[in-house]
Design a protein around this motif. Structure first.
Motif, PDB file in Angstrom:
ATOM      1  N   UNK A   1       0.556  -1.421   0.399  1.00  0.00           N
ATOM      2  CA  UNK A   1       0.262   0.050  -0.163  1.00  0.00           C
ATOM      3  C   UNK A   1       0.758   1.321   0.085  1.00  0.00           C
ATOM      4  N   UNK A   2       0.692   2.257  -1.190  1.00  0.00           N
ATOM      5  CA  UNK A   2       0.842   3.041  -0.581  1.00  0.00           C
ATOM      6  C   UNK A   2       0.553   4.407  -0.374  1.00  0.00           C
ATOM      7  N   UNK A   3       0.880   6.108  -0.824  1.00  0.00           N
ATOM      8  CA  UNK A   3      -0.272   7.118  -0.518  1.00  0.00           C
ATOM      9  C   UNK A   3      -0.673   7.398  -1.829  1.00  0.00           C
ATOM     10  N   UNK A   4       0.649   7.277  -2.914  1.00  0.00           N
ATOM     11  CA  UNK A   4       0.707   8.261  -3.441  1.00  0.00           C
ATOM     12  C   UNK A   4       0.412   7.246  -5.174  1.00  0.00           C
TER      13      UNK A   4
ATOM     14  N   UNK B   1      -1.381 -19.991   9.354  1.00  0.00           N
ATOM     15  CA  UNK B   1      -0.192 -18.959   9.414  1.00  0.00           C
ATOM     16  C   UNK B   1      -0.591 -17.910  10.149  1.00  0.00           C
ATOM     17  N   UNK B   2       0.039 -17.053  10.764  1.00  0.00           N
ATOM     18  CA  UNK B   2      -0.269 -15.720  10.957  1.00  0.00           C
ATOM     19  C   UNK B   2      -0.090 -14.570  10.073  1.00  0.00           C
ATOM     20  N   UNK B   3      -0.632 -13.977   9.946  1.00  0.00           N
ATOM     21  CA  UNK B   3      -0.550 -12.473   8.842  1.00  0.00           C
ATOM     22  C   UNK B   3       0.163 -11.501   9.587  1.00  0.00           C
ATOM     23  N   UNK B   4       0.747 -10.874   8.604  1.00  0.00           N
ATOM     24  CA  UNK B   4       1.811  -9.994   9.128  1.00  0.00           C
ATOM     25  C   UNK B   4       1.952  -8.395   8.103  1.00  0.00           C
ATOM     26  N   UNK B   5       1.942  -7.333   9.166  1.00  0.00           N
ATOM     27  CA  UNK B   5       1.862  -6.349   8.118  1.00  0.00           C
ATOM     28  C   UNK B   5       2.789  -5.644   9.004  1.00  0.00           C
ATOM     29  N   UNK B   6       3.720  -4.968   8.011  1.00  0.00           N
ATOM     30  CA  UNK B   6       4.627  -4.445   8.198  1.00  0.00           C
ATOM     31  C   UNK B   6       4.820  -2.617   8.353  1.00  0.00           C
ATOM     32  N   UNK B   7       4.906  -1.255   8.806  1.00  0.00           N
ATOM     33  CA  UNK B   7       4.494  -0.194   8.628  1.00  0.00           C
ATOM     34  C   UNK B   7       6.351   0.456   8.222  1.00  0.00           C
ATOM     35  N   UNK B   8       6.647   0.618   6.818  1.00  0.00           N
ATOM     36  CA  UNK B   8       7.104   0.991   6.432  1.00  0.00           C
ATOM     37  C   UNK B   8       7.337   3.117   7.540  1.00  0.00           C
ATOM     38  N   UNK B   9       8.130   3.157   7.861  1.00  0.00           N
ATOM     39  CA  UNK B   9       8.782   4.666   8.777  1.00  0.00           C
ATOM     40  C   UNK B   9       9.293   5.862   7.817  1.00  0.00           C
ATOM     41  N   UNK B  10       9.280   6.613   7.775  1.00  0.00           N
ATOM     42  CA  UNK B  10      10.701   7.325   7.715  1.00  0.00           C
ATOM     43  C   UNK B  10      10.872   8.162   9.064  1.00  0.00           C
ATOM     44  N   UNK B  11      12.614   7.802   9.601  1.00  0.00           N
ATOM     45  CA  UNK B  11      12.572   8.466  10.798  1.00  0.00           C
ATOM     46  C   UNK B  11      13.136   9.411  10.749  1.00  0.00           C
ATOM     47  N   UNK B  12      12.310   9.673  12.292  1.00  0.00           N
ATOM     48  CA  UNK B  12      12.981  12.025  11.958  1.00  0.00           C
ATOM     49  C   UNK B  12      12.096  12.905  11.292  1.00  0.00           C
ATOM     50  N   UNK B  13      10.933  11.946  11.094  1.00  0.00           N
ATOM     51  CA  UNK B  13      10.014  12.935  10.363  1.00  0.00           C
ATOM     52  C   UNK B  13       8.560  13.304  11.113  1.00  0.00           C
TER      53      UNK B  13
ATOM     54  N   UNK C   1      -1.140 -12.745   2.944  1.00  0.00           N
ATOM     55  CA  UNK C   1      -1.362 -12.667   3.969  1.00  0.00           C
ATOM     56  C   UNK C   1      -0.063 -11.971   4.797  1.00  0.00           C
ATOM     57  N   UNK C   2       0.222 -11.015   3.377  1.00  0.00           N
ATOM     58  CA  UNK C   2       1.412 -10.645   4.351  1.00  0.00           C
ATOM     59  C   UNK C   2       1.029  -8.672   3.748  1.00  0.00           C
ATOM     60  N   UNK C   3       0.923  -7.779   4.706  1.00  0.00           N
ATOM     61  CA  UNK C   3       0.722  -6.077   4.214  1.00  0.00           C
ATOM     62  C   UNK C   3       1.215  -5.500   3.758  1.00  0.00           C
ATOM     63  N   UNK C   4       1.907  -4.160   3.389  1.00  0.00           N
ATOM     64  CA  UNK C   4       2.839  -3.206   3.246  1.00  0.00           C
ATOM     65  C   UNK C   4       2.366  -2.079   3.356  1.00  0.00           C
ATOM     66  N   UNK C   5       2.579  -1.697   4.655  1.00  0.00           N
ATOM     67  CA  UNK C   5       2.392   0.148   4.187  1.00  0.00           C
ATOM     68  C   UNK C   5       3.176   0.423   3.948  1.00  0.00           C
TER      69      UNK C   5
END
Length: 450
Positions: free
Chosen positions: A340-343, A428-440, A399-403
């Protein structure tokens, strides 16, 4: 005798005893017809008030032929049965809040079968219009015709599915034809125009369905008036393990490149300095709207708004997020992954770099459906999308989401998490990753949506 009629989106009241209802706050005199009127959605309350006050009533409001033989092959899960019982015990009115993937459609099918009354289902998108039409036709098509309003078709039947746009535009025409109205993704009903779909309807039974009921603008209180309060609520945490997949959420922070950091800090400073000088504090959506309003006449406000937008683009589309995404895709080579993305621009960038099918709002419905069908069949093991998959689309099991980026909306986050919560055959377990820009500011955005 009091006579109640449906007329021009209202209930018209005349006859002996009318003056005993005129004291109700929502009843108004109508000199044109020498009668009184009340909003159509007040019809059940009017009927009950007449009974409580001992008034004889000639009820001509609903024009709803009986619909017999509505049965379903579904067996409701325990929590679905609890939700249906709670709704019925509240007079067949109210909102049920359940996470994405928990079977809200099944619950609605159970309600339709229980009441055996003409039913209108209102949905926000054409994709959902198609899905609901197929579902109702499969369950009840042998007993009654199923109509649809939207997507180029205008056909009313005892069971009808309509988009919010169509239900709003034809509200008066639909107002007395149904005994039950189901509002899927009911939070949309808080929109000013869409409210007429409920306000002008005399349907006594109303069921709202959503994964996230409260609206940031507080208009969920209007929904409670038109549909009823929340009568049952379960979260993803409540259902994980037994009815939804167990899941983990992992947050990964990535640094901006030196070039990105320079651009981000420069634009963010322009924005924060304007806020300080103008004494604006962004504590709510209305505060941000005030800034937008000022930007129409104040060049400094416009400069600040554009700077904020540029800083947001930098942090949301940080280059090192794609390095992390490459690692995640390698790690989950055998899994079914939704990114998933915002743009939209980033969607196409990812699609080109990683050879992943893109799904955006710029694509036609048939093209999006073809990609999702191939994802469902296993021809594709991963897709990348902007906001188009957040709501209103039947997304195949993953089973995997990447935000990679998103807003601070809890609703958006809940919808995205729900895309991977349907239980798998292997447990099996589902997994969601949140990828965040640090110090923003994205760190605050992530905290807010969680």
């Amino acid at each position: 005798m009091v006579t109640l009629r449906y007329d021009e989106g209202t209930v018209r009241i005349d006859g002996d005893g009318t003056e005993r209802l005129a004291s109700l706050s929502f009843v108004e005199a109508d000199p044109r017809s020498e009668s009184h009127r009340a909003p159509a959605f007040r019809y059940p309350f009017l009927r009950r008030t007449c009974r409580d006050r001992g008034l004889a009533v000639e009820d001509r409001v609903l024009d709803t032929p009986a619909v017999d033989g509505l049965s379903t092959t579904y067996e409701l899960r325990g929590y679905q049965r609890e939700a249906l019982d709670a709704w019925r015990s509240h007079g067949d009115r109210g909102v049920v809040v359940l996470p994405t993937g928990s079977g809200k459609t099944v619950l609605a099918v159970g309600a339709i079968a229980a009441l055996e009354t003409p039913t209108l289902v209102v949905v926000p998108t054409v994709d959902l219009l198609d899905q609901w039409h197929e579902e109702l036709s499969a369950e009840f098509g042998d007993a009654t015709a199923v109509g649809r309003l939207g997507g180029g078709v205008q056909r009313i039947e005892p069971l009808t599915v309509a988009t919010y746009d169509s239900a709003y535009l034809r509200a008066e025409d639909l107002g007395n034809r149904f005994g039950l109205v189901v509002f899927d993704e009911v939070h949309h009903l808080g929109g000013e125009g869409y409210r007429d779909a409920a306000r002008l309807s005399a349907a006594p039974a109303r069921l709202g369905l959503t994964a996230t009921f409260e609206r940031p603008d507080g208009e969920h209180e209007v929904i409670e008036t038109l549909v009823g309060p929340v009568v049952y609520e379960r979260s993803a945490e409540d259902l994980a393990g037994d009815h939804l997949a167990d899941y983990d959420i992992r947050r990964l922070e990535v640094p901006l490149t030196p070039e990105e950091r320079d651009i981000y800090e420069r634009h963010q400073q322009t924005f924060t300095e304007y806020l300080a000088s103008s004494d604006i504090q962004l504590r709510s959506g209305s505060d941000y709207q005030e800034l937008v309003k000022r930007s129409g006449s104040d060049p400094k406000a416009r400069e600040a708004l554009l700077a904020k937008q540029r800083a947001r683009e930098v942090m949301m589309n940080a280059e090192r997020k794609l390095t992390v995404l490459a690692d995640i895709l390698d790690r989950h080579d055998g899994d079914r992954v939704i990114v998933f993305t915002a743009y939209t621009d980033l969607v196409y960038d990812i699609a080109e770099r990683f050879l992943i099918p893109p799904i955006t709002s710029e694509m036609g419905t048939d093209e999006r459906r073809e990609i999702l069908d191939r994802f469902r069949r296993g021809d594709y093991s991963r897709v990348v999308a902007a906001n188009v998959l957040d709501e209103g689309v039947d997304v195949p099991d993953a089973n995997v989401a990447v935000v990679l980026s998103g807003s601070g909306s809890q609703r958006e986050f809940t919808q995205r998490l729900g895309r991977v919560l349907r239980p798998s055959d292997d447990g099996g377990r589902a997994l969601l990753y949140e990828v965040v820009a640090e110090e923003t500011a994205e760190e605050r955005v992530a905290r807010r949506r969680r």
